[in-house]
Enzyme design. Structure first.
Site, short mmCIF file in Angstrom:
data_model
loop_
_atom_site.label_atom_id
_atom_site.label_comp_id
_atom_site.label_asym_id
_atom_site.label_seq_id
_atom_site.Cartn_x
_atom_site.Cartn_y
_atom_site.Cartn_z
N HIS A 338 11.46 7.18 44.43
CA HIS A 338 10.44 6.22 44.00
C HIS A 338 10.30 6.24 42.48
O HIS A 338 10.16 5.19 41.84
CB HIS A 338 9.10 6.52 44.67
CG HIS A 338 8.13 5.38 44.58
ND1 HIS A 338 7.08 5.36 43.69
CD2 HIS A 338 8.07 4.21 45.26
CE1 HIS A 338 6.41 4.24 43.84
NE2 HIS A 338 6.98 3.52 44.79
N CYS A 339 10.35 7.42 41.90
CA CYS A 339 10.23 7.54 40.43
C CYS A 339 11.36 6.83 39.70
O CYS A 339 11.19 6.37 38.57
CB CYS A 339 10.26 9.01 40.02
SG CYS A 339 8.98 10.04 40.77
N LEU A 340 12.51 6.72 40.34
CA LEU A 340 13.70 6.16 39.70
C LEU A 340 13.80 4.64 39.82
O LEU A 340 14.64 4.03 39.15
CB LEU A 340 14.96 6.79 40.30
CG LEU A 340 15.19 8.27 39.95
CD1 LEU A 340 16.17 8.91 40.94
CD2 LEU A 340 15.71 8.41 38.52
#
Length: 347
Positions: A338-340
């Site tokens: 999700h962070c990416l």
């Protein structure tokens, strides 16, 4: 009245809203994965393969040399390159959730999609330089010929999670941290969320998980899976340092009411056992999944709870395939799928 996106009928749709594309920034910063950068490309390309099955993948790329390397890794992974579009947008790092464009939509407008370019300071000036990352939303706006709004405050995509029906979840530990917007009080930050994300309600949780260098991003702890339901991670081991803050957040969720006055439906997700590398506890969490058109991609950690988490999320998303991809090397960068990634909704 100032011309805020909300006044023009724009809102940030939920992640399960159909995507036109997913935006990524190709990883190249050795300092983010010291000693492991080369090992992340195989799982990273597996991630791209899973999401590109159902939508375009737009990749911000530093330079032509890196583009050639990216094509090599993607080809090795069997990715359909017809689904990939590279943009010559130089970046400092790979965390596109936080530095990428925030897309808002108003299907009835003659300009149905706009971009919010929040300020970005690498989680409180922890990892300079970050000027290239801070410029990405404006470059994307130019590339897509879409209007860009500038709230002129620091805000990261991983710090907020939306139900698409007027509510946003966030944490006090991140948004009220003095390393972001020390000149703003809580009600002023809420006003920015209302005006620039098009929401009606801000739901505040407390602290994030241990090892999270973002000061407590919501996408590591609690996520909407539909308009009325969240999944939230809990730690069963009372001796683990995540036990108390996650229990506190669970209790806060139980007290919350949505705009219609109803309680949230709450589904509990386990935590993996502590993932430690070179003496550092990493922010390993199953909540850092990404909802794409074709699949929900979940980080796994070679842990006994991997399958339990995948089973729970499979029940949560009956119309999507749930895919676990090993995140043991990726999480050394202190973030996962999700962070990416950052979604671009379809109109």
């Amino acid at each position: 009245m100032m011309n805020f996106p909300k006044n023009e009928g724009y809102f940030f749709p939920a992640e399960w809203h159909k995507h036109r594309a997913t935006w990524l920034s190709w990883p190249h910063k050795e300092a983010s994965w010291p000693g492991k950068l080369s090992s992340i490309y195989q799982p990273y390309c597996q991630f791209i393969k899973a999401i590109s099955a159902g939508e375009m993948v737009c990749i911000n790329i530093l330079n032509e040399k890196l583009k050639q390397e990216a094509v090599y890794h993607l080809t090795e992974a069997g990715v359909n390159l017809q689904q990939i579009v590279f943009y010559d947008h130089p970046t400092d790092d790979a965390w596109c959730r936080d530095h990428g464009p925030a897309f808002l939509i108003n299907p009835s407008s003659n300009i149905p999609k706009v971009i919010i370019d929040w300020g970005y300071n690498a989680w409180g000036n922890k990892y300079p330089p970050y000027a290239l990352d801070d410029n990405i939303p404006t470059l994307v706006g130019k590339a897509l010929n879409q209007p860009v709004f500038y709230p002129n405050i620091i805000m990261e995509g991983g710090s907020v999670d939306f139900n698409g029906a007027g509510s946003v979840l966030t944490t006090t530990s991140c948004l009220l941290n003095p390393n972001r917007n020390p000149h703003l009080k809580q009600h002023q930050i809420e006003a920015h969320l209302y005006n620039y994300y098009g929401v009606e309600q801000v739901l505040w949780l407390g602290d994030g998980i241990v090892g999270d260098d973002t000061d407590g991003h919501i996408d590591d702890i609690t996520r909407f899976i539909n308009e009325t339901t969240v999944v939230t991670v809990i730690e069963e081991n009372k001796n683990d340092e995540n036990y108390a803050p996650l229990l506190d957040n669970l209790n806060l969720l139980k007290e919350m009411r949505l705009l219609n006055g109803k309680q949230l439906d709450i589904i509990e997700l386990p935590m993996p056992a502590a993932v430690v590398h070179e003496g550092q506890r990493l922010p390993a969490s199953y909540a850092n999944f990404y909802i794409s058109n074709a699949a929900v991609v979940v980080p796994t950690y070679r842990d006994k709870n991997d399958q339990k988490a995948l089973d729970i999320l499979t029940d949560c998303f009956p119309s999507r395939k749930v895919i676990g991809i090993d995140s043991t090397d990726i999480i050394w960068g202190l973030g996962s799928w999700h962070c990416l990634s950052q979604q671009e909704p379809e109109i």
